[in-house]
Design a protein around this motif. Sequence first.
Motif, PDB file in Angstrom:
ATOM      1  N   MET A   1     -31.280  29.160 -30.576  1.00 57.59           N
ATOM      2  CA  MET A   1     -29.838  29.300 -30.707  1.00 57.59           C
ATOM      3  C   MET A   1     -29.195  28.137 -31.459  1.00 57.59           C
ATOM      4  N   ARG A   2     -29.866  27.033 -31.525  1.00 56.41           N
ATOM      5  CA  ARG A   2     -29.278  25.876 -32.184  1.00 56.41           C
ATOM      6  C   ARG A   2     -29.359  25.942 -33.702  1.00 56.41           C
ATOM      7  N   LYS A   3     -30.137  26.819 -34.212  1.00 64.88           N
ATOM      8  CA  LYS A   3     -30.297  26.885 -35.656  1.00 64.88           C
ATOM      9  C   LYS A   3     -28.991  27.108 -36.411  1.00 64.88           C
ATOM     10  N   PRO A   4     -28.051  27.952 -35.940  1.00 63.94           N
ATOM     11  CA  PRO A   4     -26.800  28.117 -36.692  1.00 63.94           C
ATOM     12  C   PRO A   4     -26.000  26.825 -36.806  1.00 63.94           C
ATOM     13  N   TYR A   5     -26.202  25.890 -35.889  1.00 61.70           N
ATOM     14  CA  TYR A   5     -25.452  24.644 -35.935  1.00 61.70           C
ATOM     15  C   TYR A   5     -26.028  23.646 -36.932  1.00 61.70           C
TER      16      TYR A   5
ATOM     17  N   PRO B   1     -26.946  23.817 -40.190  1.00 60.61           N
ATOM     18  CA  PRO B   1     -26.264  23.674 -41.481  1.00 60.61           C
ATOM     19  C   PRO B   1     -24.915  22.969 -41.342  1.00 60.61           C
ATOM     20  N   ARG B   2     -24.186  23.264 -40.291  1.00 63.40           N
ATOM     21  CA  ARG B   2     -22.879  22.620 -40.096  1.00 63.40           C
ATOM     22  C   ARG B   2     -23.045  21.128 -39.818  1.00 63.40           C
TER      23      ARG B   2
ATOM     24  N   TRP C   1     -22.671  15.532 -41.660  1.00 67.14           N
ATOM     25  CA  TRP C   1     -23.358  14.290 -41.986  1.00 67.14           C
ATOM     26  C   TRP C   1     -23.140  13.915 -43.452  1.00 67.14           C
ATOM     27  N   ASP C   2     -23.278  14.885 -44.344  1.00 72.94           N
ATOM     28  CA  ASP C   2     -23.085  14.626 -45.769  1.00 72.94           C
ATOM     29  C   ASP C   2     -21.656  14.176 -46.050  1.00 72.94           C
TER      30      ASP C   2
END
Length: 99
Positions: A1-5, A7-8, A13-14
């Motif tokens: 479930m953490r995968k969608p987070y 990219p955000r 961070w960037d």
Amino acid sequence: MRKPYLPRLREIWDECRERARHLRLHGDLGAYADGELSGNRRVRMAAHLACCWICSGRLETLQLIKASIRRSPHRAPVSLAEVRIRQYADRLTHSPPSS
């Protein structure tokens, strides 16, 4: 479930890293305008100015102010107006960018 987070989080961070880089480079703006930077610092500042409209606008304003002051070095100061211009130029080179 953490995968969608992920990219955000990477995006955040960037963004933080870019803001920190922006603040470090902003301190060199006056030196760059005066031709005092050399080597990697000058190259990094030039690259930043090519993509940052805030800093490039501040650089242009600072260069215009400096050119105006250089063109009329012998005239008597226009008291308050010249003081305000010099203070504005100083704030451009020493204050953190807004945004």
